[in-house]
Design a protein around this motif. Structure first.
Motif, PDB file in Angstrom:
ATOM      1  N   UNK A 165      33.566  33.091 -63.786  1.00  0.00           N
ATOM      2  CA  UNK A 165      34.207  33.170 -65.086  1.00  0.00           C
ATOM      3  C   UNK A 165      33.259  33.717 -66.166  1.00  0.00           C
ATOM      4  N   UNK A 166      32.595  34.834 -65.941  1.00  0.00           N
ATOM      5  CA  UNK A 166      31.714  35.370 -66.991  1.00  0.00           C
ATOM      6  C   UNK A 166      32.487  35.770 -68.246  1.00  0.00           C
ATOM      7  N   UNK A 167      33.787  36.041 -68.087  1.00  0.00           N
ATOM      8  CA  UNK A 167      34.605  36.408 -69.246  1.00  0.00           C
ATOM      9  C   UNK A 167      34.691  35.276 -70.270  1.00  0.00           C
ATOM     10  N   UNK A 225      30.071  38.606 -59.910  1.00  0.00           N
ATOM     11  CA  UNK A 225      31.303  37.826 -60.013  1.00  0.00           C
ATOM     12  C   UNK A 225      32.082  38.215 -61.267  1.00  0.00           C
ATOM     13  N   UNK A 226      33.401  38.028 -61.228  1.00  0.00           N
ATOM     14  CA  UNK A 226      34.260  38.282 -62.390  1.00  0.00           C
ATOM     15  C   UNK A 226      35.609  37.628 -62.160  1.00  0.00           C
ATOM     16  N   UNK A 227      36.361  37.438 -63.233  1.00  0.00           N
ATOM     17  CA  UNK A 227      37.719  36.916 -63.091  1.00  0.00           C
ATOM     18  C   UNK A 227      38.612  37.917 -62.364  1.00  0.00           C
ATOM     19  N   UNK A 228      38.315  39.202 -62.478  1.00  0.00           N
ATOM     20  CA  UNK A 228      39.107  40.197 -61.760  1.00  0.00           C
ATOM     21  C   UNK A 228      38.997  39.992 -60.261  1.00  0.00           C
ATOM     22  N   UNK A 229      37.795  39.765 -59.780  1.00  0.00           N
ATOM     23  CA  UNK A 229      37.609  39.499 -58.356  1.00  0.00           C
ATOM     24  C   UNK A 229      38.201  38.149 -57.977  1.00  0.00           C
ATOM     25  N   UNK A 230      38.071  37.161 -58.854  1.00  0.00           N
ATOM     26  CA  UNK A 230      38.577  35.817 -58.567  1.00  0.00           C
ATOM     27  C   UNK A 230      40.097  35.808 -58.460  1.00  0.00           C
ATOM     28  N   UNK A 231      40.766  36.482 -59.397  1.00  0.00           N
ATOM     29  CA  UNK A 231      42.236  36.458 -59.437  1.00  0.00           C
ATOM     30  C   UNK A 231      42.852  37.432 -58.440  1.00  0.00           C
TER      31      UNK A 231
END
Length: 320
Positions: A165-167, A225-231
């Motif tokens: 969640x770096x965002x 890591x990023x929310x794009x990869x997570x979601x």
């Protein structure tokens, strides 16, 4: 990467076409302006607009917009340009090895050899000191808030190394201006400003997840890591929730700030800005294609217009 790997003219891959830096700026200054993302102004807008949200609501609550508020608006604009530049310079210093391994970022000034790390550090300090000079003209409580924000700026580039969640960290840093500008106007930090701040964080999660979908393949290869990869394929559902949270929190902040201090028409117009802001985010969702990097970049950039909508409605409300 070396200087020979960059574009012949030193342009950055995702810069705005025919931007003023590549077209008009003196050749010696271009690598430094590119470090500051002056060729990609959207980031300055996204840093500035929460400032203007806080300023607009606070001045409307107090029933005035004079020379002091006008200076705060201008000071925030100049400060946003400088601090966005300083923050991006810091980001490029810390991310230089990652940037050299990602197609979209390997043309940036440090990995492409246009600027050394030492030169980048000096440029970062110059920008920060100029911004600090502007901050010193604000209320003392706002000055302390501005100083406190440096911790978030320093941490953000490392967030993608330890969290999906770096965002959130970007949102914490990029929306700090809502707190600062509110305090510059009122002298104190109160709950409506916090609600505007949280609204901005949800908005950042919305637009920066879209932005991050440009790099998911490269990020996976290098372990970023990023929310794009997570979601992943579930991104649209998450973005709907961020939209709801952002609009709801903004509306709550407006009601709490203005409900007892302005007439009903002024409150309705101000809330109309939150409503129209939400519709812009919904429009982005309808057009979203996470497999299309060009579409993701265009939608990300459209958030300048999204964030300006509440500002314009607040400006209209001042004349009622």
């Amino acid at each position: 990467m070396t200087g020979s790997d960059a574009a012949p003219d030193g342009q950055v891959a995702d810069a705005v076409k025919d931007n003023w830096v590549d077209t008009w700026a003196p050749a010696w200054s271009r690598p430094y302006l590119r470090l500051s993302r002056a060729d990609r102004p959207i980031g300055t807008w996204l840093l500035l607009l929460p400032c203007w949200w806080g300023l607009g609501v606070a001045s409307l609550m107090q029933g005035r917009f004079g020379w002091t508020e006008a200076w705060i608006a201008l000071g925030c604009a100049i400060g946003a340009w400088l601090m966005r530049g300083a923050g991006c310079t810091w980001n490029d210093i810390t991310d230089r090895d990652f940037d050299a391994r990602v197609a979209r970022t390997r043309s940036r000034p440090i990995p492409s050899g246009q600027v050394t790390v030492k030169q980048a550090v000096i440029w970062m300090v110059i920008q920060s000191l100029l911004a600090f000079g502007i901050l010193l003209t604000f209320h003392w409580n706002a000055i302390w808030l501005g100083i406190a924000s440096l911790a978030l700026v320093c941490i953000y580039p490392f967030a993608k190394r330890f969290t999906w969640w770096p965002q959130i960290f970007l949102g914490l840093a990029f929306n700090w201006g809502a707190l600062l500008a509110w305090t510059a106007v009122t002298g104190t930090l109160t709950s409506p400003a916090v609600l505007l701040y949280l609204s901005g964080i949800a908005w950042t999660l919305f637009y920066d997840t879209i932005y991050a979908h440009q790099d998911t393949e490269d990020d996976a290869l290098i372990g970023v890591k990023s929310t794009a990869r997570l979601f992943g394929a579930d991104t649209a559902r998450w973005l709907k929730w961020f939209l709801v949270f952002s609009v709801s929190l903004m509306g709550a902040g407006l009601i709490l700030a203005l409900g007892a201090s302005v007439n009903v028409l002024v409150l309705v117009v101000a809330l109309g800005g939150a409503w129209a802001f939400g519709w812009h985010l919904a429009w982005q969702l309808r057009l979203l294609d996470i497999e299309n990097p060009e579409r993701c970049l265009a939608l990300f950039r459209s958030n300048r217009n999204a964030g300006l909508i509440p500002v314009l409605f607040l400006a209209v409300a001042h004349f009622l």
